[in-house]
Design a protein around this motif. Structure first.
Motif, PDB file in Angstrom:
ATOM      1  N   ILE A 103     -97.339  28.471  38.007  1.00 38.22           N
ATOM      2  CA  ILE A 103     -96.969  27.096  37.692  1.00 38.22           C
ATOM      3  C   ILE A 103     -98.226  26.272  37.943  1.00 38.22           C
ATOM      4  O   ILE A 103     -98.739  26.237  39.062  1.00 38.22           O
ATOM      5  N   VAL A 104     -98.745  25.679  36.892  1.00 39.42           N
ATOM      6  CA  VAL A 104    -100.061  25.052  36.958  1.00 39.42           C
ATOM      7  C   VAL A 104     -99.916  23.544  36.762  1.00 39.42           C
ATOM      8  O   VAL A 104     -99.355  23.091  35.766  1.00 39.42           O
ATOM      9  N   GLN A 105    -100.378  22.783  37.734  1.00 39.84           N
ATOM     10  CA  GLN A 105    -100.373  21.325  37.592  1.00 39.84           C
ATOM     11  C   GLN A 105    -101.714  20.804  38.113  1.00 39.84           C
ATOM     12  O   GLN A 105    -101.832  20.396  39.265  1.00 39.84           O
ATOM     13  N   ILE A 106    -102.703  20.875  37.252  1.00 34.49           N
ATOM     14  CA  ILE A 106    -104.040  20.426  37.645  1.00 34.49           C
ATOM     15  C   ILE A 106    -104.573  19.451  36.599  1.00 34.49           C
ATOM     16  O   ILE A 106    -104.141  19.466  35.442  1.00 34.49           O
ATOM     17  N   ALA A 107    -105.522  18.621  37.039  1.00 40.18           N
ATOM     18  CA  ALA A 107    -106.041  17.579  36.159  1.00 40.18           C
ATOM     19  C   ALA A 107    -106.728  18.166  34.929  1.00 40.18           C
ATOM     20  O   ALA A 107    -106.721  17.567  33.866  1.00 40.18           O
ATOM     21  N   ARG A 108    -107.338  19.337  35.105  1.00 40.68           N
ATOM     22  CA  ARG A 108    -107.989  19.980  33.967  1.00 40.68           C
ATOM     23  C   ARG A 108    -107.346  21.339  33.721  1.00 40.68           C
ATOM     24  O   ARG A 108    -107.865  22.371  34.134  1.00 40.68           O
TER      25      ARG A 108
END
Ligand SMILES: *[C@@H]1O[C@H](CO)[C@@H](O)[C@H](O)[C@H]1NC(C)=O
Ligand SMILES: *[C@@H]1O[C@H](CO)[C@@H](O)[C@H](O)[C@H]1NC(C)=O
Ligand SMILES: *[C@@H]1O[C@H](CO)[C@@H](O)[C@H](O)[C@H]1NC(C)=O
Ligand SMILES: *[C@@H]1O[C@H](CO)[C@@H](O)[C@H](O)[C@H]1NC(C)=O
Ligand SMILES: *[C@@H]1O[C@H](CO)[C@@H](O)[C@H](O)[C@H]1NC(C)=O
Length: 376
Positions: A103-108
């Motif tokens: 589960i990926v929640q990063i700015a980039r």
């Protein structure tokens, strides 16, 4: 009585608010709740592996929790515009735990898969089919970040990528769910990168309730299968693309509805340059993801093992070893052969030592007490 009316009015009001209004729920909690719902609905089918990797910017997705799952948390810290270079190292840790759901929640978000490939190529050498859910990092974000993300070459790796996007202003359903277009390769013309699946609302749930992880492998919908053919008849040939092993792949495509496209760079089986992560020939094309399958009478070559996966064997072969004929030993050696040389040396040493010891002891006795010597 007035109070009663007031209370029931309030109840009705809050009910209405729940359906139509989600602005008062923070963006972070909204996305986190959707991720939890997807995890519980789709990840708990596989009871063997109950691990989820959370890749999030510092302080994000802290509240995410899923019953019956163990979590590996990776914090991404990229203060400026570059990707976090230490991410690959942490992803390698989660790969060792076989934690291939992300589960990926990063700015980039486009930084994640390159780091994932770096981790795979540096550590475990296994091929995984990762399941990835990308969440938008804030509600101001450009609502169509998924198009650019799903147009990167790395997304060819997996059929199971979800991108959650914020919907346009004033829409009833705050989050939109898309999946990647797995049936067309990323660089193919007129490909639309993302496919719309469903909408989601915090109090209502999914709008259409479609399967978010449909089986895209059963029917490949004329996907191009890139087949590396080494000219080595009768097993495979590149011009024309034919051979007994090529026909096997073509039959596979008959069954699963794909189409074969030949790949050949003139370098035969080739090799991998680990230093700069490139390669030539068949093994190089597979290693750099420029081919899906390679054929050409391959055997279990040890030097290729870290970089590619081998299929099962379909043909057995025998190998004959030739060695010099042994010399026949003389018969006189027979009594000595049952025991090794050092044992015989030890026996001889003990005999000599006991003779010398006995001699010295007798001598000493004669010197110290001659009477004793005479008596015996
Ligand atoms: C967690 O696991 C237990 C035992 O296997 C099961 O009874 C329970 O329903 C699971 N909970 C969820 C939310 O899946
Ligand atoms: C980003 O930060 C890293 C390390 O903090 C630094 O090495 C790099 O030069 C920075 N890049 C830019 C474009 O500022
Ligand atoms: C959002 O991204 C698209 C494509 O990258 C771009 O054309 C558009 O101008 C962006 N909109 C905003 C508000 O940044
Ligand atoms: C993606 O892969 C294709 C086919 O291998 C290649 O032609 C293209 O240059 C790659 N694009 C990028 C951005 O690496
Ligand atoms: C990678 O390294 C190999 C051997 O060191 C070299 O022959 C090849 O040209 C390099 N490839 C690139 C793209 O740098």
């Amino acid at each position: 009585m007035r109070n009663f009316f007031l209370i029931s009015f309030l109840l009705i009001l809050t009910n209405l608010m729940q359906i139509s209004c989600y602005e008062d729920i923070e963006h972070e909690e909204l996305t986190s709740r959707l991720a939890e719902e997807i995890a519980e609905k789709y990840f708990s089918i596989d009871t063997q592996n109950t691990c989820i990797t959370i890749v999030a910017d510092l302080g994000v997705l802290q509240k995410f929790s899923a019953v019956n799952f163990s979590l590996v948390r990776i914090s991404s810290n990229s203060p400026n515009d570059s990707c976090d270079t230490s991410m690959a190292e942490f992803i390698a840790t989660s790969l060792r735990e076989k934690c291939a759901r992300y589960i990926v929640q990063i700015a980039r978000p486009e930084c994640f898969l390159p780091a994932w490939f770096e981790a795979i190529k540096n550590t475990i050498f296994e091929r995984h089919n990762p399941k990835i859910i990308y969440l938008p990092v804030n509600d101001q974000e450009n609502s169509s970040y998924g198009d650019a993300l799903l147009a990167t070459n790395e997304t060819n790796i997996s059929p199971n990528i979800l991108v959650i996007e914020n919907s346009e202003e004033e829409e009833e359903w705050p989050l939109k769910i898309y999946t990647n277009n797995f049936h067309q390769l990323v660089h193919e013309p007129e490909r639309s990168p993302k496919i719309y699946l469903d909408d989601w609302h915090p109090s209502v749930g999914f709008r259409y309730g479609v399967n978010l992880f449909p089986d895209k492998m059963r029917n490949l919908q004329q996907k191009t299968l890139r087949l590396f053919t080494v000219p080595y008849v009768p097993y495979s040939n590149n011009d024309p693309i034919d051979g007994s092993e090529v026909r096997m792949v073509k039959e596979f495509c008959n069954v699963f509805n794909c189409k074969v496209e030949g790949v050949y760079d003139g370098m035969q089986w080739g090799e991998v340059y680990k230093e700069n992560r490139t390669g030539i020939g068949q093994v190089g094309a597979l290693y750099t993801e420029n081919a899906d399958i390679g054929v050409g009478a391959n055997t279990y070559w040890l030097e290729y093992w870290p970089y590619i996966d081998f299929s099962d064997c379909y043909l057995g072969g025998a190998v004959v070893m030739i060695a010099p004929k042994p010399q026949v030993l003389g018969g006189w050696l027979t009594p000595f052969l049952p025991f090794p040389m050092d044992l015989w040396l030890l026996v001889m040493g003990v005999v000599i030592a006991s003779a010398v010891g006995l001699y010295l002891l007798t001598n000493l006795t004669m010197k110290v007490s001659p009477s004793l010597a005479k008596k015996t």
